[in-house]
Motif scaffolding. Structure first.
Motif, PDB file in Angstrom:
ATOM      1  N   ILE A 184     -23.237  -2.652  16.326  1.00 50.94           N
ATOM      2  CA  ILE A 184     -22.120  -2.113  17.108  1.00 50.94           C
ATOM      3  C   ILE A 184     -21.810  -3.016  18.296  1.00 50.94           C
ATOM      4  N   ARG A 185     -22.847  -3.412  19.022  1.00 55.49           N
ATOM      5  CA  ARG A 185     -22.641  -4.238  20.218  1.00 55.49           C
ATOM      6  C   ARG A 185     -22.046  -5.598  19.881  1.00 55.49           C
ATOM      7  N   LYS A 186     -22.465  -6.163  18.769  1.00 56.79           N
ATOM      8  CA  LYS A 186     -21.923  -7.449  18.341  1.00 56.79           C
ATOM      9  C   LYS A 186     -20.423  -7.334  18.069  1.00 56.79           C
ATOM     10  N   GLN A 187     -20.021  -6.267  17.380  1.00 51.35           N
ATOM     11  CA  GLN A 187     -18.611  -6.142  17.026  1.00 51.35           C
ATOM     12  C   GLN A 187     -17.742  -5.822  18.244  1.00 51.35           C
ATOM     13  N   VAL A 188     -18.267  -5.059  19.176  1.00 47.97           N
ATOM     14  CA  VAL A 188     -17.536  -4.814  20.423  1.00 47.97           C
ATOM     15  C   VAL A 188     -17.376  -6.123  21.199  1.00 47.97           C
ATOM     16  N   ALA A 189     -18.437  -6.932  21.227  1.00 49.87           N
ATOM     17  CA  ALA A 189     -18.375  -8.225  21.912  1.00 49.87           C
ATOM     18  C   ALA A 189     -17.348  -9.149  21.257  1.00 49.87           C
ATOM     19  N   LEU A 190     -17.253  -9.096  19.929  1.00 47.50           N
ATOM     20  CA  LEU A 190     -16.264  -9.923  19.221  1.00 47.50           C
ATOM     21  C   LEU A 190     -14.838  -9.473  19.551  1.00 47.50           C
ATOM     22  N   ALA A 191     -14.646  -8.183  19.691  1.00 45.48           N
ATOM     23  CA  ALA A 191     -13.333  -7.677  20.083  1.00 45.48           C
ATOM     24  C   ALA A 191     -12.975  -8.161  21.489  1.00 45.48           C
ATOM     25  N   GLU A 221     -14.084 -10.885  22.824  1.00 47.42           N
ATOM     26  CA  GLU A 221     -13.815 -12.318  22.665  1.00 47.42           C
ATOM     27  C   GLU A 221     -12.370 -12.544  22.246  1.00 47.42           C
ATOM     28  N   PHE A 222     -11.898 -11.766  21.268  1.00 45.76           N
ATOM     29  CA  PHE A 222     -10.511 -11.909  20.832  1.00 45.76           C
ATOM     30  C   PHE A 222      -9.548 -11.538  21.962  1.00 45.76           C
ATOM     31  N   SER A 223      -9.864 -10.480  22.680  1.00 50.37           N
ATOM     32  CA  SER A 223      -9.026 -10.055  23.802  1.00 50.37           C
ATOM     33  C   SER A 223      -8.909 -11.166  24.852  1.00 50.37           C
ATOM     34  N   ASN A 224     -10.018 -11.840  25.109  1.00 51.42           N
ATOM     35  CA  ASN A 224     -10.000 -12.948  26.080  1.00 51.42           C
ATOM     36  C   ASN A 224      -9.115 -14.094  25.601  1.00 51.42           C
ATOM     37  N   LEU A 225      -9.156 -14.373  24.300  1.00 46.43           N
ATOM     38  CA  LEU A 225      -8.310 -15.433  23.751  1.00 46.43           C
ATOM     39  C   LEU A 225      -6.832 -15.080  23.881  1.00 46.43           C
ATOM     40  N   VAL A 226      -6.497 -13.833  23.585  1.00 46.35           N
ATOM     41  CA  VAL A 226      -5.102 -13.395  23.717  1.00 46.35           C
ATOM     42  C   VAL A 226      -4.645 -13.510  25.164  1.00 46.35           C
TER      43      VAL A 226
END
Length: 273
Positions: free
Chosen positions: A174-181, A183-188
């Protein structure tokens, strides 16, 4: 006849206690009897969280059944840092979430908790002579909890997943997938042509190109037609948004960066037309 009424949400897409209170009073004034409220933890469109503490107190005052739908986000509550979003769960009469959505269990597997199971038994009990057995009142008989008499052994696959991964393994997932989200938010957020539409709390990022609905509809069409990634949209208060959902078990930072590269490239091409 049972009527369904939707409760307007606030600016953060949450159901609030005052809006629910107003609706219940209006219904009672019109001769109706409110019996059931469904609150959501992690809505489909934006992963918003209704205000359970406020809603629960309203339901308690008016003797209304409170059901909590946590189909997607419910798995995240295995992590202590997300449990404040559960505040008010003590008011619930029933609670449901789907381990097949975010807890590594194969489809389908839905868990339902109910405060007083006798109310289900009273509603669904079918007890002809040929179904009687010697342990009728000593163990839960789940055929009395539902319309069908039979049910699949779904709990077995859930048990295997819990045994295989353990609490820490599921928390890490769960924590990994939240962190990936995030990460994507930061890129946007690095691109001034895009905006994040909703706060990122779980594994879903709602974003859009700055501009009208038409340009975002065209961007989504171009992304899915391109075929390298797939995105599903939502309409939020008449605003067309793109939803980037982290779902696959093996998704990595590299995958997220690749997805953003595709989106950025197609958005740039759209802007040049």
């Amino acid at each position: 006849m049972v009527k369904l009424r939707s409760i307007p949400s606030d600016d953060e897409r949450q159901m609030r206690g005052d809006a629910l209170e107003k609706a219940i009073k209006e219904d009672k004034a019109n001769g109706m009897i409110p019996i059931f409220v469904c609150a959501t933890l992690g809505t489909t469109s934006t992963c918003a969280f209704d205000q359970l503490e406020e809603i629960g107190q309203v339901c308690q005052r008016h003797n209304v059944w409170l059901h909590i739908d946590a189909a997607y986000a419910g798995s995240a509550f295995i992590c202590p840092e997300f449990r404040p979003l559960l505040n008010g769960v003590e008011f619930a009469d029933s609670f449901n979430f789907n381990p097949h959505k975010w807890m590594l269990v194969n489809f389908d597997c839905s868990l339902m908790w109910i405060r007083d199971s006798s109310q289900l038994v009273e509603a669904f009990n079918v007890d002809p002579l040929y179904l009687k057995h010697n342990h009728q009142h000593s163990i839960p008989d789940y055929r009395h909890w539902q319309i069908p008499l039979g049910r699949r052994f779904r709990s077995l696959k859930l048990w295997f997943v819990i045994r295989l991964y353990g609490i820490k393994g599921l928390q890490d997932h769960i924590r990994k997938q939240v962190a990936l989200a995030k990460e994507f938010s930061n890129l946007v957020s690095t691109d001034k042509n895009f905006e994040i539409v909703e706060e990122v709390k779980m594994g879903l990022v709602c974003f859009k190109l700055k501009g009208d609905n038409k340009v975002n509809e065209q961007l989504l069409e171009n992304i899915n037609k391109d075929g390298r990634i797939h995105i599903v949209p939502a309409m939020v208060k008449d605003v067309y948004v793109l939803r980037f959902a982290i779902c696959a078990t093996q998704t990595s930072v590299k995958d997220v960066q690749f997805a953003w590269t595709v989106i950025h490239q197609l958005a740039t091409e759209l802007g040049q037309k």
